[in-house]
Scaffold this active site. Structure first.
Site, PDB file in Angstrom:
ATOM      1  N   HIS A 184      19.476   1.800  37.152  1.00 34.14           N
ATOM      2  CA  HIS A 184      19.703   2.045  35.709  1.00 34.14           C
ATOM      3  C   HIS A 184      20.300   0.811  35.026  1.00 34.14           C
ATOM      4  O   HIS A 184      20.998   0.939  34.023  1.00 34.14           O
ATOM      5  CB  HIS A 184      20.627   3.250  35.491  1.00 34.14           C
ATOM      6  CG  HIS A 184      20.259   4.440  36.306  1.00 34.14           C
ATOM      7  ND1 HIS A 184      19.366   5.402  35.881  1.00 34.14           N
ATOM      8  CD2 HIS A 184      20.620   4.810  37.562  1.00 34.14           C
ATOM      9  CE1 HIS A 184      19.214   6.326  36.814  1.00 34.14           C
ATOM     10  NE2 HIS A 184      19.958   5.983  37.853  1.00 34.14           N
ATOM     11  N   SER A 305      14.730 -23.703  20.079  1.00 32.34           N
ATOM     12  CA  SER A 305      14.576 -22.873  18.892  1.00 32.34           C
ATOM     13  C   SER A 305      14.368 -23.795  17.699  1.00 32.34           C
ATOM     14  O   SER A 305      14.898 -24.898  17.659  1.00 32.34           O
ATOM     15  CB  SER A 305      15.835 -22.039  18.691  1.00 32.34           C
ATOM     16  OG  SER A 305      16.010 -21.729  17.318  1.00 32.34           O
ATOM     17  N   LYS A 311      19.889 -23.229  21.512  1.00 37.55           N
ATOM     18  CA  LYS A 311      19.072 -22.285  22.269  1.00 37.55           C
ATOM     19  C   LYS A 311      18.257 -22.921  23.389  1.00 37.55           C
ATOM     20  O   LYS A 311      17.763 -24.030  23.274  1.00 37.55           O
ATOM     21  CB  LYS A 311      18.102 -21.543  21.329  1.00 37.55           C
ATOM     22  CG  LYS A 311      18.754 -20.584  20.388  1.00 37.55           C
ATOM     23  CD  LYS A 311      19.539 -19.480  21.075  1.00 37.55           C
ATOM     24  CE  LYS A 311      18.632 -18.456  21.719  1.00 37.55           C
ATOM     25  NZ  LYS A 311      17.873 -17.700  20.695  1.00 37.55           N
ATOM     26  N   GLU A 318       8.862 -14.744  28.902  1.00 40.20           N
ATOM     27  CA  GLU A 318       8.555 -13.678  27.943  1.00 40.20           C
ATOM     28  C   GLU A 318       7.044 -13.508  27.797  1.00 40.20           C
ATOM     29  O   GLU A 318       6.537 -12.400  27.671  1.00 40.20           O
ATOM     30  CB  GLU A 318       9.166 -14.004  26.582  1.00 40.20           C
ATOM     31  CG  GLU A 318      10.685 -13.949  26.592  1.00 40.20           C
ATOM     32  CD  GLU A 318      11.275 -14.653  25.376  1.00 40.20           C
ATOM     33  OE1 GLU A 318      11.650 -13.954  24.439  1.00 40.20           O
ATOM     34  OE2 GLU A 318      11.342 -15.896  25.359  1.00 40.20           O
ATOM     35  N   LYS A 353     -17.997  -9.049  31.036  1.00 38.38           N
ATOM     36  CA  LYS A 353     -17.601 -10.392  31.477  1.00 38.38           C
ATOM     37  C   LYS A 353     -16.343 -10.918  30.799  1.00 38.38           C
ATOM     38  O   LYS A 353     -15.449 -11.452  31.452  1.00 38.38           O
ATOM     39  CB  LYS A 353     -18.770 -11.359  31.262  1.00 38.38           C
ATOM     40  CG  LYS A 353     -19.838 -11.169  32.340  1.00 38.38           C
ATOM     41  CD  LYS A 353     -21.126 -11.876  32.035  1.00 38.38           C
ATOM     42  CE  LYS A 353     -21.979 -11.114  31.063  1.00 38.38           C
ATOM     43  NZ  LYS A 353     -22.440  -9.802  31.579  1.00 38.38           N
TER      44      LYS A 353
END
Ligand code: ARG
Length: 482
Positions: A184, A305, A311, A318, A353
């Protein structure tokens, strides 16, 4: 604005086998199949129904299949040996023309099969017109697609093997690297990074099995089925199969031209691989976040970023997660194409295809990049170890009591209260004294404190399939180098 915008021409397939500068759709070209018609096709109809813009990718396999067919026609006496030689030489030249971008494709040719046949006749004349004896594009395209997919599945198997070998190598270095295992997404029990990675090794082993099974069902030779009911001419299907390295031939001509189960098999296997890669990508995204702080993504695999200078984004991961949607979409599209098709061949099948090409173009680089990424990730062992301790050792305490005779439910209850009260007091499990423990059960002895340690906890989980270093080392030895 309405009506002002020009409709953009259809984008070319990114991985076209020919030079990007070559026009897909030429203006010239006489269609080979117009004998029955008085009027030419509308250009829009021609463009809409053509598969040439994408099935050019099959040209090598089409030529390989045609050469085998021509040799067989000569062997059974339907053409002469000299004609077969002319056909073969002509086809070899066409392969070179297409390979280095000299071939002039014309949309009137509809598909790669007619394009090559048209060019062959231009080159060698009458003998070229004999190649299609006892053959239909229906069995021809089934053959080409199977030949192509046979090669491609083998390539995907090699990539899966490569990734597994990489994961085994990384795992070997992290048998003692403790981290929390999760359920969890809550810290659950201590495991090692090696143990965690071996979970993926098992997944990719099953993936390889599935690909091998897909390969097995792909490697069945359909040629000779003709349009759907074979031919009255005395062809030798087994010879063609031998020439092309097939062990089996399709046993029913109707099935041979309408079966695309093998493409579904491949797309299903590819979807599951993509799902496995996506779960792995998601975990790496979490682990490399500041919140987890378990690992650092190498610069070569990170993106900046446009606004926030600090960043370091995991775009690659992702997109590996995101592109799973494409591959599952390819599988669903393929199944949808097949559903409700009457036997035998229908042009709907021409849509098969691009689904397979798209899945391959997405999956192959994803497998390759993930294998390149793993050895370069730097792990923060101290942060992982710190996260693995504390309440993640609660099950160990409960099992300590069970080993001393407490029923598990009572032990669970006692340790549950211990966790609740310790957490409420703002303390951690590692700070508890023997007296603290004894308030929850008289069965706690001095050795209970020693059990409250991530290493001994992990070491004690030495059942088969467990995370104890000795168990993981044994499994690593069984697995070898992958
Ligand atoms: N381009 C077709 C395909 O990809 C080849 C078979 C065409 N056969 C036909 N009867 N129209 O499936």
């Amino acid at each position: 604005m309405k009506g002002r915008r020009k409709i953009q021409p259809r984008a070319k397939s990114e991985s076209s086998p020919t030079k990007a500068s070559h026009p897909v759709i030429g203006t010239t070209g006489k269609n080979l199949l117009r004998g029955r018609f008085k009027a030419p096709r509308l250009p829009e109809v021609e463009a809409f129904t053509a598969s040439l813009p994408f099935d050019r990718r099959l040209f090598r396999h089409d030529i390989r299949g045609s050469i085998a067919h021509a040799r067989m026609l000569a062997k059974v006496g339907l053409i002469t040996a000299a004609e077969a030689r002319e056909i073969e030489a002509g086809l070899d030249e066409i392969a070179r023309e297409i390979g280095d971008g000299r071939f002039r494709f014309a949309v009137a040719d509809e598909d790669i099969h007619l394009a090559i046949e048209r060019r062959l006749t231009e080159k060698i004349g009458a003998a070229g017109g004999k190649l299609h004896t006892a053959r239909s594009r229906n069995d021809q395209v089934a053959l080409d697609f199977r030949l192509y997919l046979r090669d491609e599945i083998a390539a995907v198997i090699a990539l899966v093997r490569g990734l597994r070998a990489t994961l085994l190598k990384v795992a070997r270095a992290h048998v003692e690297t403790v981290m929390p295992g999760y359920t969890h997404l809550q810290r659950a029990q201590p495991v090692s990074l090696a143990h965690h990675l071996l979970a993926y090794v098992e997944m990719f082993a099953r993936d390889r099995e599935r690909l091998e099974q897909a390969l097995e069902r792909t490697a069945v030779m359909p040629l000779g089925a003709g349009a759907l009911a074979g031919s009255t001419l005395p062809i030798d299907r087994r010879m063609v199969a031998r020439e092309l390295g097939f062990r089996r031939i399709a046993e029913n001509s109707i099935d041979a031209v309408s079966d695309r189960d093998f493409a579904v098999d491949f797309l299903a296997a590819a979807s599951l691989i993509a799902v496995h890669l996506s779960r792995m990508a998601e975990e790496l995204i979490l682990w490399t976040s500041t919140e987890f702080g378990f690992a650092q993504l190498p610069d070569e695999f990170s993106t900046g970023s446009s606004m926030m200078p600090q960043k370091k984004n995991p775009d690659l991961l992702e997109l590996i997660r995101g592109k799973t949607g494409r591959i599952i979409g390819d599988l669903l599209a393929m199944l949808t194409i097949l559903k409700g098709l009457p036997l035998a061949y229908n042009s709907d099948l021409q849509e098969d295809k691009e689904r397979v090409f798209d899945a391959l173009d997405t999956l192959k680089p994803a497998l390759d990049l993930v294998a390149k990424l793993w050895p370069r990730i730097r792990f923060d062992r101290a942060a992982m170890r710190a996260a693995a301790g504390g309440f993640a050792l609660a099950t160990d305490l409960a099992e300590y009591l069970v080993a001393r005779g407490a029923p598990f439910r009572e032990a669970h209850e006692a340790v549950g209260s211990l966790v609740r009260e310790t957490a409420a007091a703002g303390r951690s499990i590692g700070e508890l004294t023997l007296d603290d423990l004894r308030r929850y059960s008289p069965l706690f002895g001095p050795d209970a404190l020693a059990a409250l340690n991530v290493d001994s906890s992990m070491r004690a989980r030495k059942i088969v399939g467990g995370p104890a270093p000795e168990t993981v080392r044994r499994r690593l030895k069984q697995l070898g180098r992958g």
